[in-house]
Design an enzyme around this catalytic site. Structure first.
Site, PDB file in Angstrom:
ATOM      1  N   LYS A   1       0.833  -1.234  -0.118  1.00  0.00           N
ATOM      2  CA  LYS A   1       0.008   0.216  -0.002  1.00  0.00           C
ATOM      3  C   LYS A   1       0.948   1.272  -0.093  1.00  0.00           C
ATOM      4  O   LYS A   1       1.948   1.116  -0.444  1.00  0.00           O
ATOM      5  CB  LYS A   1      -0.985   0.089   1.309  1.00  0.00           C
ATOM      6  CG  LYS A   1      -1.718  -1.200   1.374  1.00  0.00           C
ATOM      7  CD  LYS A   1      -2.846  -1.384   2.414  1.00  0.00           C
ATOM      8  CE  LYS A   1      -3.320  -2.692   2.640  1.00  0.00           C
ATOM      9  NZ  LYS A   1      -4.577  -2.517   3.420  1.00  0.00           N
TER      10      LYS A   1
ATOM     11  N   HIS B   1      -8.757  -3.685  -5.989  1.00  0.00           N
ATOM     12  CA  HIS B   1      -8.651  -3.715  -4.472  1.00  0.00           C
ATOM     13  C   HIS B   1      -9.714  -2.834  -3.938  1.00  0.00           C
ATOM     14  O   HIS B   1      -9.877  -1.840  -4.471  1.00  0.00           O
ATOM     15  CB  HIS B   1      -7.144  -3.143  -4.080  1.00  0.00           C
ATOM     16  CG  HIS B   1      -7.039  -3.471  -2.674  1.00  0.00           C
ATOM     17  ND1 HIS B   1      -7.491  -2.637  -1.527  1.00  0.00           N
ATOM     18  CD2 HIS B   1      -6.229  -4.262  -2.107  1.00  0.00           C
ATOM     19  CE1 HIS B   1      -7.102  -3.244  -0.094  1.00  0.00           C
ATOM     20  NE2 HIS B   1      -6.371  -4.133  -0.477  1.00  0.00           N
TER      21      HIS B   1
ATOM     22  N   GLU C   1      -9.595  -0.926  -1.526  1.00  0.00           N
ATOM     23  CA  GLU C   1      -9.340   0.559  -1.287  1.00  0.00           C
ATOM     24  C   GLU C   1      -9.570   1.413  -2.408  1.00  0.00           C
ATOM     25  O   GLU C   1      -9.854   2.515  -2.520  1.00  0.00           O
ATOM     26  CB  GLU C   1      -8.333   0.652  -0.436  1.00  0.00           C
ATOM     27  CG  GLU C   1      -8.294  -0.048   0.969  1.00  0.00           C
ATOM     28  CD  GLU C   1      -6.667  -0.640   1.319  1.00  0.00           C
ATOM     29  OE1 GLU C   1      -5.625  -0.083   0.892  1.00  0.00           O
ATOM     30  OE2 GLU C   1      -6.742  -1.117   2.270  1.00  0.00           O
TER      31      GLU C   1
ATOM     32  N   GLU D   1     -11.209 -10.633  -0.704  1.00  0.00           N
ATOM     33  CA  GLU D   1     -10.929  -9.834   0.365  1.00  0.00           C
ATOM     34  C   GLU D   1     -12.220  -9.200   0.952  1.00  0.00           C
ATOM     35  O   GLU D   1     -12.439  -8.180   0.363  1.00  0.00           O
ATOM     36  CB  GLU D   1      -9.750  -8.926   0.000  1.00  0.00           C
ATOM     37  CG  GLU D   1      -8.540  -9.267  -0.414  1.00  0.00           C
ATOM     38  CD  GLU D   1      -7.658  -8.424  -0.502  1.00  0.00           C
ATOM     39  OE1 GLU D   1      -6.395  -8.816   0.104  1.00  0.00           O
ATOM     40  OE2 GLU D   1      -7.627  -7.196  -0.750  1.00  0.00           O
TER      41      GLU D   1
ATOM     42  N   SER E   1      -6.462  -9.314   7.083  1.00  0.00           N
ATOM     43  CA  SER E   1      -5.572  -9.779   8.474  1.00  0.00           C
ATOM     44  C   SER E   1      -5.251 -11.138   8.597  1.00  0.00           C
ATOM     45  O   SER E   1      -5.529 -11.572   9.739  1.00  0.00           O
ATOM     46  CB  SER E   1      -6.766  -9.476   9.536  1.00  0.00           C
ATOM     47  OG  SER E   1      -7.254  -7.865   9.509  1.00  0.00           O
TER      48      SER E   1
END
Ligand code: PEP
Length: 251
Positions: free
Chosen positions: A11, A97, A99, A169, A215
């Protein structure tokens, strides 16, 4: 047999000096023996790619970028094309992704464009998908992931699939310390394989790698990776420490 894959997504972390030190530490930890059992990818910030490409040359670790643009070239100030990445050289790119979907509003159409550009530039792709907490709690997570797969991946040419890895994810598990249980992850991975069989073929569905991300840490990796349909992990936070990342690769 699908070979395991562990990919680190750094990231927007580390400047070039700190990043280079981390890369060196990772190279000290991950050797040929680890790479026999698992492929390893590192998705680094754009500013690091040229130096990292030189350092990783011949290491067996694939260097990737975290994003690319969905057009070939042109007036898109600040954007990076897949041909630019390939010329570094970089071997792969992350697409979709959460994000980027959430903070940059990336649409299915743009994600499809990115995948097509990456294929044209001979880059491998990790396509990420996953539901939000709200979607999980309302029970719509199966429909949501199905739609994320169908809307972006349907109709790809048969020879495209060998360049694609998927990463489930769940958004509620990314960077939160909250991991999906191995059972929750396995259920969605099996569902995704079913969707793939429908939009591609049984052969693709059996051979494509589906990673879990959210995580993953050294203490939960082995259980997650032990599930039938989980072929490795996409690792955020724990990829920023060489020893944790290497422990996850060993798992
Ligand atoms: C990710 O960013 O893809 C990710 C899974 O992050 P984390 O491991 O920190 O949850």
């Amino acid at each position: 047999m699908r070979k395991r894959l562990v990919a680190g997504n750094w990231k927007m972390n580390t400047d070039l000096n700190d990043g280079f030190r981390l890369l060196k530490d990772i190279l000290d930890e991950i050797r040929e023996k680890e790479l026999e059992n698992s492929d390893v990818h590192i998705y680094a910030p754009f500013t690091h790619l040229k130096v990292f490409a030189n350092t990783l040359n011949g290491s067996g670790i694939l260097l990737g970028a975290q994003n690319c643009h969905h057009e070939t070239s042109g007036a898109f100030t600040g954007e990076i094309s897949t041909d630019m990445l390939a010329s570094v050289p970089v071997g792969g790119v992350l697409v979709g992704h959460s994000e980027r979907r959430q903070y940059f509003g990336e649409t299915s159409e743009q994600l499809r464009g990115k995948i097509e550009q990456a294929l044209n530039s001979d880059l491998s792709i990790i396509y990420c998908f996953g539901e939000t907490l709200e979607e999980r709690e309302s029970g719509s997570h199966y429909d949501v992931v199905e739609q994320q797969l169908r809307s972006v991946l349907s109709g790809l040419p048969a020879d495209a699939w060998q360049h694609i890895t998927l990463a489930y994810e769940p958004v509620w598990a990314i960077g939160t310390g909250k991991t999906a249980t191995a059972e929750q992850a396995q259920e969605v991975h099996a569902h995704a394989r079913g969707v793939l069989a429908d939009i591609s073929s049984a052969e693709v569905s059996n051979s494509i790698r589906i990673l879990y991300g959210g995580s993953v840490k050294p203490n939960n990796a082995a259980e997650l990776f032990g599930q039938d349909d989980i072929d490795g992990g996409l690792i955020g936070g724990a990829s920023l420490k060489a020893d944790s990342f290497a422990d996850i690769v060993r798992a």
